[in-house]
Motif scaffolding. Structure first.
Motif, PDB file in Angstrom:
ATOM      1  N   ALA A 236       1.983   9.860   1.755  1.00 38.24           N
ATOM      2  CA  ALA A 236       1.841   9.831   0.164  1.00 38.24           C
ATOM      3  C   ALA A 236       0.478  10.082  -0.325  1.00 38.24           C
ATOM      4  CB  ALA A 236       2.550   8.684  -0.164  1.00 38.24           C
ATOM      5  N   LEU A 237      -0.703   9.471   0.591  1.00 38.63           N
ATOM      6  CA  LEU A 237      -2.032   9.336   0.041  1.00 38.63           C
ATOM      7  C   LEU A 237      -2.102  10.818   0.103  1.00 38.63           C
ATOM      8  CD1 LEU A 237      -4.432   8.013  -1.051  1.00 38.63           C
ATOM      9  CD2 LEU A 237      -4.912   7.363   1.530  1.00 38.63           C
TER      10      LEU A 237
ATOM     11  N   ASP B 146       1.502  11.135 -10.422  1.00 39.67           N
ATOM     12  CA  ASP B 146       0.935  12.264 -10.495  1.00 39.67           C
ATOM     13  C   ASP B 146       1.697  13.526 -10.776  1.00 39.67           C
ATOM     14  OD1 ASP B 146      -1.233  10.589  -9.631  1.00 39.67           O
ATOM     15  OD2 ASP B 146      -1.257  11.204  -7.539  1.00 39.67           O
TER      16      ASP B 146
ATOM     17  N   ALA C 197       0.789  -1.169  -0.001  1.00 40.16           N
ATOM     18  CA  ALA C 197      -0.067   0.073   0.135  1.00 40.16           C
ATOM     19  C   ALA C 197       0.968   1.227   0.133  1.00 40.16           C
ATOM     20  CB  ALA C 197      -0.810  -0.094   1.178  1.00 40.16           C
TER      21      ALA C 197
ATOM     22  N   LYS D 158      -6.244  -2.908   1.220  1.00 37.77           N
ATOM     23  CA  LYS D 158      -4.744  -2.263   0.724  1.00 37.77           C
ATOM     24  C   LYS D 158      -4.169  -3.311  -0.090  1.00 37.77           C
ATOM     25  CE  LYS D 158      -3.680   0.690   4.748  1.00 37.77           C
ATOM     26  NZ  LYS D 158      -2.735   0.843   5.889  1.00 37.77           N
ATOM     27  N   PRO D 159      -3.253  -2.781  -0.887  1.00 39.46           N
ATOM     28  CA  PRO D 159      -3.237  -1.413  -1.610  1.00 39.46           C
ATOM     29  C   PRO D 159      -4.593  -1.113  -2.355  1.00 39.46           C
ATOM     30  CG  PRO D 159      -1.919  -3.050  -2.987  1.00 39.46           C
ATOM     31  CD  PRO D 159      -2.734  -3.924  -1.670  1.00 39.46           C
ATOM     32  N   VAL D 160      -4.942   0.096  -2.357  1.00 46.09           N
ATOM     33  CA  VAL D 160      -6.169   0.745  -2.954  1.00 46.09           C
ATOM     34  C   VAL D 160      -5.944   1.423  -4.029  1.00 46.09           C
ATOM     35  CG1 VAL D 160      -8.099   2.460  -2.317  1.00 46.09           C
ATOM     36  CG2 VAL D 160      -7.161   0.775  -0.491  1.00 46.09           C
ATOM     37  N   ALA D 161      -6.787   1.145  -5.370  1.00 51.32           N
ATOM     38  CA  ALA D 161      -6.558   1.708  -6.544  1.00 51.32           C
ATOM     39  C   ALA D 161      -7.149   3.199  -6.211  1.00 51.32           C
ATOM     40  CB  ALA D 161      -7.078   1.041  -7.604  1.00 51.32           C
ATOM     41  N   LEU D 162      -6.314   4.393  -6.472  1.00 50.16           N
ATOM     42  CA  LEU D 162      -6.845   5.420  -6.139  1.00 50.16           C
ATOM     43  C   LEU D 162      -8.291   6.032  -6.976  1.00 50.16           C
ATOM     44  CD1 LEU D 162      -5.935   8.074  -4.673  1.00 50.16           C
ATOM     45  CD2 LEU D 162      -5.161   8.953  -6.683  1.00 50.16           C
TER      46      LEU D 162
ATOM     47  N   ASN E 182       2.281   1.680  -3.272  1.00 54.20           N
ATOM     48  CA  ASN E 182       1.396   2.067  -4.287  1.00 54.20           C
ATOM     49  C   ASN E 182       1.322   3.705  -4.312  1.00 54.20           C
ATOM     50  OD1 ASN E 182      -1.081   1.668  -6.029  1.00 54.20           O
ATOM     51  ND2 ASN E 182      -2.102   1.786  -4.309  1.00 54.20           N
ATOM     52  N   GLU E 183       1.036   4.125  -2.834  1.00 54.17           N
ATOM     53  CA  GLU E 183       0.940   5.393  -2.818  1.00 54.17           C
ATOM     54  C   GLU E 183       1.974   6.460  -3.338  1.00 54.17           C
ATOM     55  OE1 GLU E 183      -2.238   6.376  -2.437  1.00 54.17           O
ATOM     56  OE2 GLU E 183      -2.774   4.335  -2.009  1.00 54.17           O
TER      57      GLU E 183
ATOM     58  N   TYR F 251       2.089   8.714  -6.111  1.00 56.33           N
ATOM     59  CA  TYR F 251       2.370  10.251  -6.122  1.00 56.33           C
ATOM     60  C   TYR F 251       3.323  10.582  -6.987  1.00 56.33           C
ATOM     61  CZ  TYR F 251       4.130  14.528  -4.069  1.00 56.33           C
ATOM     62  OH  TYR F 251       4.530  15.871  -3.920  1.00 56.33           O
TER      63      TYR F 251
ATOM     64  N   LEU G 280      -3.041  16.934  -4.476  1.00 56.09           N
ATOM     65  CA  LEU G 280      -3.012  17.367  -5.706  1.00 56.09           C
ATOM     66  C   LEU G 280      -4.464  17.049  -6.443  1.00 56.09           C
ATOM     67  CD1 LEU G 280       0.012  15.336  -6.788  1.00 56.09           C
ATOM     68  CD2 LEU G 280      -0.143  17.834  -6.607  1.00 56.09           C
ATOM     69  N   ARG G 281      -5.526  16.495  -5.916  1.00 59.64           N
ATOM     70  CA  ARG G 281      -6.619  16.584  -6.703  1.00 59.64           C
ATOM     71  C   ARG G 281      -7.670  17.406  -5.943  1.00 59.64           C
ATOM     72  NH1 ARG G 281      -3.902  12.503  -7.318  1.00 59.64           N
ATOM     73  NH2 ARG G 281      -3.854  11.222  -9.420  1.00 59.64           N
TER      74      ARG G 281
ATOM     75  N   LYS H  54      -0.603  13.803   0.005  1.00 59.14           N
ATOM     76  CA  LYS H  54      -0.306  14.488  -0.737  1.00 59.14           C
ATOM     77  C   LYS H  54      -1.091  14.126  -2.263  1.00 59.14           C
ATOM     78  CE  LYS H  54       4.541  15.251   0.531  1.00 59.14           C
ATOM     79  NZ  LYS H  54       5.940  14.475   0.227  1.00 59.14           N
ATOM     80  N   ARG H  55      -1.418  13.117  -2.498  1.00 63.88           N
ATOM     81  CA  ARG H  55      -2.003  12.783  -3.613  1.00 63.88           C
ATOM     82  C   ARG H  55      -3.533  13.181  -3.943  1.00 63.88           C
ATOM     83  NH1 ARG H  55      -1.491   6.552  -5.627  1.00 63.88           N
ATOM     84  NH2 ARG H  55      -2.045   7.695  -7.728  1.00 63.88           N
TER      85      ARG H  55
END
Lengths: 599, 126
Positions: free
Chosen positions: B21-22, A384, A373, B107-111, A376-377, A381, B28-29, B24-25
């Protein structure tokens, strides 16, 4: 035919004889041979002993009754013989008595008259050789017979005096002038008939002996007369000739016929029947003896004895055959059932190994999902950011340049990959050792490896995990895979016994007598005393339906036994449980039974 | 992407790298994100600020995620809580959905899945 014999033999002989049950786990009765032998011994003894006792009793009873019967028969025979002899003597005394009463002395003293009387006696009774008339002074006034004995003076002779005193006289046997055995009998006249005279006659004994011979039942019966001093009066087969001393103790006088056991001159056991011969005129000097040998009388019994011994032997053989057949059959069944159970347990053990691998795999999958996980992030990122840049945007990266920030994210990814690698390596070390049967194993290290699987779980549930292994290098030669499985199962149980907070301690140490002691303690719910005796039994579980198979501890037990170890459990409800395993530092090479059991 | 910029999200996870990290992503959205690394601080955040959505892990160092879930929903019924866990099994999923979670993600999760749940008016199931 040969097939039948072979079939019978194989059903007599147990299948497990050559199998060393000691090496086969999960068997209830370890020593089938002893069980088999004990069963046969007990059953055979219980069924054969009464038969033997009965037979012995019956045999004794038979012999005793035969003995009594023989004694009675001997007595009867002796009695008959006695009567014959007594009758013989009485008859002749009667004749003399009649003569002495019936004829006047002067008449009978005439030689022609006496010859005529002797002739009549010889014709009527037989056995008379001569006849004499003796007057009161003892002088034989008349004589008829082969010798010239007229005028002979018997006045001083003992027989004459005794005849005068008692009225009759019977002498012992003596050899007369011709060397033939004779008896003298004499009768006195009664005083009221005038002057006393005595009629004296000599009898030869041939007729007497002929009378005795008729009594004999069998050729080997010996019937003869002795006088009261034991001198033989008629010839005997066993004891010698007339006028010899018989080698026998003369019994004390008894009016009745008797019998008792003796040894004959040849030393053989024999039955002696005897009777003192009395006549209505009084006692005689004679005893009748009847000697019958035991062995010859027993011949008839021998046949019966052989038949019953044969019957007994056949019965015992039959019983033993049936006992052996039944025992072998039953214990073979027991053995088969036990073996089948053992096989099932081996299968379950394998299933248990797979199940713990499965549990482990599930845990590992979850454990790997966390770093995945993160990766993945992190990767997402960075993607992105790059996508934004290509689109012409300028993402806010905060402090630092894209390259320094990307480095951080890449480091994070690499670290997560490292974490995943560690987890998969642990899993491999668990699964790897399946086929190797024995190798040097560092117990503390294996314990630490297995504990690692539980650390994360322990962290979440606030359970303290301790490894107490003062001897870091403690090594045993053992089956690593089995040891891992045992420890995994025990730790799994320990964690299941606790919900939150507590401690699990694994301590490893040597006992000093060539064993290694591994103890897994928890501070969980504990096991009630009533369950402690059953926890190693297959399918025993206190968990609800579907929650547990009840195989964990029994499989662990089987594994520890395979490692030649011992396992014990102490527990207190609400306080905790300690499972202790003692393992030898070296396991003997016993991989043979697995192939024997047929895995 | 910036349409929903006023959406505020609380991310609760003890895996700091993941949380950061999540966040931040999502930022960004156009989302605004807060991070909590244990259950109690998450509940404290929830008392102070009215988040539009909570992304919640189940395994937390202090209180279990399900407790956080039920307490948060007790305080604010209708709060959009999305469970994201590495350990959950089918039973956990059912319990969480019954407690009121909008979704249960492994997890892991597809965004894309996560965004669909956050942007959709009605959160779907797992």
């Amino acid at each position: 035919m040969i097939e039948m014999v072979r079939g019978l033999l194989s059903s007599l002989w147990p299948r497990f004889w050559g199998v060393n049950a000691e090496t086969t786990p999960y068997q209830t009765f370890v020593n089938y041979r002893r069980l088999w032998l004990t069963t046969i011994l007990v059953l055979a003894t219980a069924s054969v002993a009464p038969l033997i006792v009965l037979s012995v009793l019956h045999d004794r009873l038979t012999k005793e009754s035969v003995r009594v019967e023989r004694e009675l028969r001997t007595v009867r025979l002796a009695s008959n013989a006695r009567r014959s002899v007594a009758h013989f003597l009485e008859e002749r005394l009667d004749a003399l008595d009649f003569t002495v009463r019936e004829f006047r002395q002067d008449w009978i003293s005439e030689p022609q008259q006496l010859d005529s009387v002797l002739e009549h006696l010889k014709l009527g009774f037989g056995g008379f050789s001569d006849l004499g008339v003796v007057d009161a002074g003892g002088v034989q006034v008349a004589y008829s017979g082969p010798y010239d004995l007229a005028g002979r003076d018997y006045g001083r002779h003992e027989w004459f005096e005794r005849c005068l005193a008692k009225g009759t006289f019977i002498s012992d046997v003596f050899e007369g002038f011709r060397g033939v055995p004779h008896i003298v009998i004499a009768v006195r006249s009664s005083p009221e008939q005038g002057p006393v005279r005595v009629l004296r006659a000599t009898l030869d004994t041939e007729r007497l002996i002929a009378a005795l011979e008729t009594v004999k039942l069998a050729a080997h019966d010996d019937v003869f007369l002795v006088n009261r001093a034991g001198v033989i009066q008629s010839s005997s087969v066993l004891f010698g000739e007339v006028l010899q001393k018989a080698a026998i103790d003369v019994p004390a006088y008894s009016p009745r016929t008797q019998a008792h056991s003796i040894r004959d001159p040849q030393g053989e056991a024999a039955l002696l029947g005897y009777a003192f011969i009395d006549t209505k005129y009084g006692e005689t000097p004679f005893l009748l003896l009847l000697v019958r040998r035991e062995a010859e009388m027993m011949e008839s019994l021998l046949g019966v004895g052989v038949a019953s011994a044969l019957f007994l032997t056949l019965s015992i053989l039959g019983i033993i055959l049936i006992v052996v057949l039944t025992s072998t059959y039953m214990i073979n069944q027991l053995y088969s059932a036990d073996r089948a159970k053992g096989q099932t347990m081996l299968g379950l053990e394998e299933a248990g190994r797979l199940a713990s691998l499965g549990r482990l795999a599930a845990g590992v999958a979850h454990e790997i999902n966390n770093p995945l996980a993160v990766i993945n992030e992190e990767a997402g990122y960075m993607r992105d950011v790059l996508t934004l840049k290509e689109a012409g945007g300028e993402p806010d990266l905060g402090a630092g340049t894209p390259s320094t920030e990307f480095k951080e994210h890449l480091d994070s990814i690499l670290e997560c990959v490292e974490r995943c690698g560690l987890i998969t390596r642990q899993l491999l070390s668990f699964a790897r050792q399946v086929d190797v049967s024995s190798e040097p194993v560092r117990v503390a290290r294996v314990a630490a490896e297995i504990l690692n699987f539980f650390r994360k779980e322990a962290g979440y549930r606030n359970i303290e995990v301790r490894l107490d292994a003062p001897e870091e290098g403690l090594e045993i030669v053992s089956d690593r895979g089995k040891l891992q499985q045992v420890l995994f199962n025990l730790l799994n149980n320990a964690f299941q016994a606790m919900t939150k907070d507590g401690a699990v301690t694994v301590s490893v140490g040597s006992t000093g007598d060539g064993m290694v002691r591994i103890a897994v303690s928890d501070t969980g719910c504990g096991i009630p005393a009533a369950h402690l005796g059953k926890i190693f039994e297959p399918f025993f579980t206190t968990k609800g339906r579907g929650a547990g198979t009840g195989l964990g501890l029994s499989i662990t037990y089987g594994l520890v036994r395979k490692l030649k170890g011992r396992i014990s459990v102490e527990s207190q409800v609400g306080v905790g449980t300690t499972v202790t395993i003692l393992l030898p530092t070296r396991v003997a090479e016993t991989s043979t039974h697995e192939s024997a059991v047929g895995r | 992407m910036g349409d929903e910029s006023n959406r505020s999200i609380l991310i609760v996870d003890d895996e700091r790298r993941f949380t950061a990290a999540l966040a931040k992503r999502l930022e960004l959205r156009g989302f605004s994100c807060c991070m909590a690394f244990d259950g109690l601080s998450a509940l404290a955040f929830l008392e102070k600020r009215p988040f539009d959505a909570v992304l919640l892990d189940l395994r937390l160092p202090d209180v279990h995620g399900m407790q956080v879930l039920s307490r948060a929903l007790a305080a604010r019924p209708g709060l959009r809580v999305i469970i994201m866990t590495a350990h959950g099994d089918e039973r956990d999923r059912r319990v969480c959905l019954r407690l009121g979670a909008r979704a249960f993600l492994r997890k892991p999760v597809a965004l894309a899945d996560l965004l669909a749940l956050l942007e959709g008016d009605a959160g779907g199931g797992g």
